[in-house]
Design an enzyme around this catalytic site. Structure first.
Site, PDB file in Angstrom:
ATOM      1  N   HIS A  16      37.473  49.283  42.364  1.00  0.00           N
ATOM      2  CA  HIS A  16      37.226  48.738  43.708  1.00  0.00           C
ATOM      3  C   HIS A  16      37.921  49.574  44.782  1.00  0.00           C
ATOM      4  CE1 HIS A  16      35.549  44.730  42.339  1.00  0.00           C
ATOM      5  NE2 HIS A  16      35.885  45.342  41.227  1.00  0.00           N
ATOM      6  N   ASP A 119      36.680  42.615  49.625  1.00  0.00           N
ATOM      7  CA  ASP A 119      36.137  42.483  48.286  1.00  0.00           C
ATOM      8  C   ASP A 119      35.612  41.080  48.003  1.00  0.00           C
ATOM      9  OD1 ASP A 119      36.887  44.633  45.912  1.00  0.00           O
ATOM     10  OD2 ASP A 119      36.196  42.660  45.193  1.00  0.00           O
TER      11      ASP A 119
END
Ligand code: UDP
Length: 476
Positions: A16, A119
């Site tokens: 990520h 996220d």
């Protein structure tokens, strides 16, 4: 311009943080201020790259928030997904992330950015953004395809219609016929009734749907039917701005992504330079998936049986070498290079000697393989990797699977050396090999065009920046 400050807040996991850093670089290269939010231990994931960007006039800021690991029952310094010693502690990790909310809101208060890209695994950031009337864009870090499949499975629960875990079912209402088994689904995909969904999972799902829109590390030409389906049929506002990894043009940026690589890049390139074009198999399973010693041994035998030359990245935290078959390293000395630790993956994939990529189908790796025009041998382990496998093997048709069917963070059994060797040979030297290579090459071209000025992803980012500018000027 006043509407020009983006905050980026990735989940603390390499898969990520790496694409988020690329996204920040891209946005900053368009003259927008970019600030990355992370924890002290993860600063090093970004710092060298930020330093290099600075030398070419691209400024990225980083702001740190203390992570309360010990306070939440985690070991000291456990600030990243791959550092969690056992799955039982995943909840503690998730709780510790929610404790970042207050200091995060202080940062929002102080900086008043015009946009937050955060996220999907940090769903509470949506509430923070709302409090300050900042548009929040969600970053899932996966393909349109995977989100369409997940959505269909949740909506139609087709896995209820089969009588055993190994029987295949079709995923309804998608542009292609996609079949899966229950064993390939995560526990979150297999929730039968809305009511039985845990609050954490529900918050994750809901926060992915509300908010200003969704940013994809993908490009339209790669999965046009799924981009359309996700946007039009499911009614979501999205921007495809990838492949993000292609923003790395400098060889140091390609060599060091997320971590310093365990092999000197020159040594690695020299080894590859000595090999014929498309003759080497690159094997790497990302930053989180774990393979047991038994499965590793089987893989070693499979690679050897395939007769191909290879680079094998072994992210081994075990200090014993139990996973190596007797005499393996001596036998493969001429043919193989084992990298213990972290590999300069982008550099390797871009080298013309690489002919196939054995991958766990993490989305970053999958897209990096596509961007480099390398056919794949797929070995999904967990996450949404089984969905990404279907995209590459059945929709794009740039490779074949080894036959992994069990969703599990730890790949412990099941894939045999014969299957491994067969899949590698099929992609490297069978009658179908040329087809895989040609198609992979076509996607590589499309990927490169997408990020060039005037390409779909380039324009996608332009339109995203315009959208945020308009939002900021009309809401202030
Ligand atoms: N990566 C790398 N070297 C390694 C292993 C991984 O540079 O030895 C990078 C890889 O290029 C990708 C990321 O780490 O950008 C892994 O992300 P992915 O989504 O493929 O898998 P995950 O680690 O999230 O399972």
């Amino acid at each position: 311009m006043s509407h020009r400050h983006f905050f980026f807040f990735p989940l603390m996991a390499h898969g990520h943080m790496i694409p988020t850093l690329d996204m920040a670089k891209l946005v900053a290269s368009r003259g927008v201020k970019a600030t990355i939010i992370t924890t002290p231990l993860n600063e090093s994931v970004f710092s060298n790259s930020i330093q290099r960007s600075k030398q070419v006039g691209i400024e990225i800021d980083i702001r740190l928030i203390k992570f309360q690991a010990v306070e939440n029952g985690l070991p000291e310094g456990c600030e990243r997904l791959d550092l969690i010693p056992s799955d039982d502690l995943l909840n503690n990790f998730s709780t510790a992330t929610t404790m970042m909310q207050e200091p995060f809101e202080q940062l929002l208060q102080e900086c008043r950015p015009n946009c937050l890209v955060s996220d999907m695994f940090l769903p509470w950031t949506a509430d923070s953004a709302d409090k300050f009337n900042i548009p929040r864009l969600v970053f899932h870090g996966t393909s349109y395809f995977a989100l369409c499949v997940a959505d269909s499975i949740r909506h139609y629960t087709p896995f209820k219609n089969v009588s055993s875990d190994s029987e295949t079912f079709a995923v309804p209402n998608l542009p292609n016929q996609i079949k899966l088994t229950r064993t390939q689904l995560s526990p979150f995909d297999r929730i039968e009734e809305e009511e039985s969904m845990s609050p954490v999972i529900k918050a994750l799902r809901d926060s992915g749907l509300k908010g200003h829109g969704i940013v994809f590390n993908s490009f339209y030409e790669l999965e046009p039917d799924y981009a359309e389906h996700y946007t039009k049929v499911l009614g979501r506002k999205t921007w495809a701005i990838g492949p993000l990894s292609l923003c790395n043009r400098d060889s140091d940026d390609k060599a060091e992504r997320g971590k310093k690589s365990s092999i000197d890049k020159h040594e690695c390139m020299k080894w590859l330079d000595s090999k014929k074009s498309s003759s080497v198999v690159y094997i790497c399973f990302g930053s989180v998936a774990i393979f047991t010693a038994t499965q590793m041994r089987e893989l070693a035998m499979g690679i050897e049986a395939s007769g191909q030359e290879f680079i094998w990245v072994v992210r081994i935290e075990l200090d014993n070498e139990d996973w190596l078959p007797e005499g393996f390293e001596e036998r493969i000395k001429e043919k193989g290079l084992i990298i213990r630790g972290w590999a300069p993956q982008l550099l390797i994939l871009d080298h013309k000697a690489v002919g196939a990529f054995v991958t766990h189908c993490g989305w970053n790796s999958t897209l990096e393989g596509i961007s480099a025009g390398v056919p794949v041998v797929t070995w999904p382990v967990f996450g949404e990797q089984f969905f990404n496998e279907k995209l590459v093997t059945e929709v794009l048709r740039t490779g074949v699977g080894v036959g992994s069917v069990q969703w599990k963070r730890i790949a412990s059994e099941g894939v045999k050396r014969e299957a491994i060797s067969k899949a590698i040979k099929q992609v490297m030297e069978s009658e179908e090999a040329e087809g895989f290579r040609n198609r992979a090459e076509e996607y590589k071209e499309m990927a490169r065009q997408a990020v060039e000025e005037g390409g779909s992803s380039y324009s996608g980012l332009t339109s995203l920046l315009q959208d945020i500018s308009t939002y900021s000027s009309t809401s202030n």
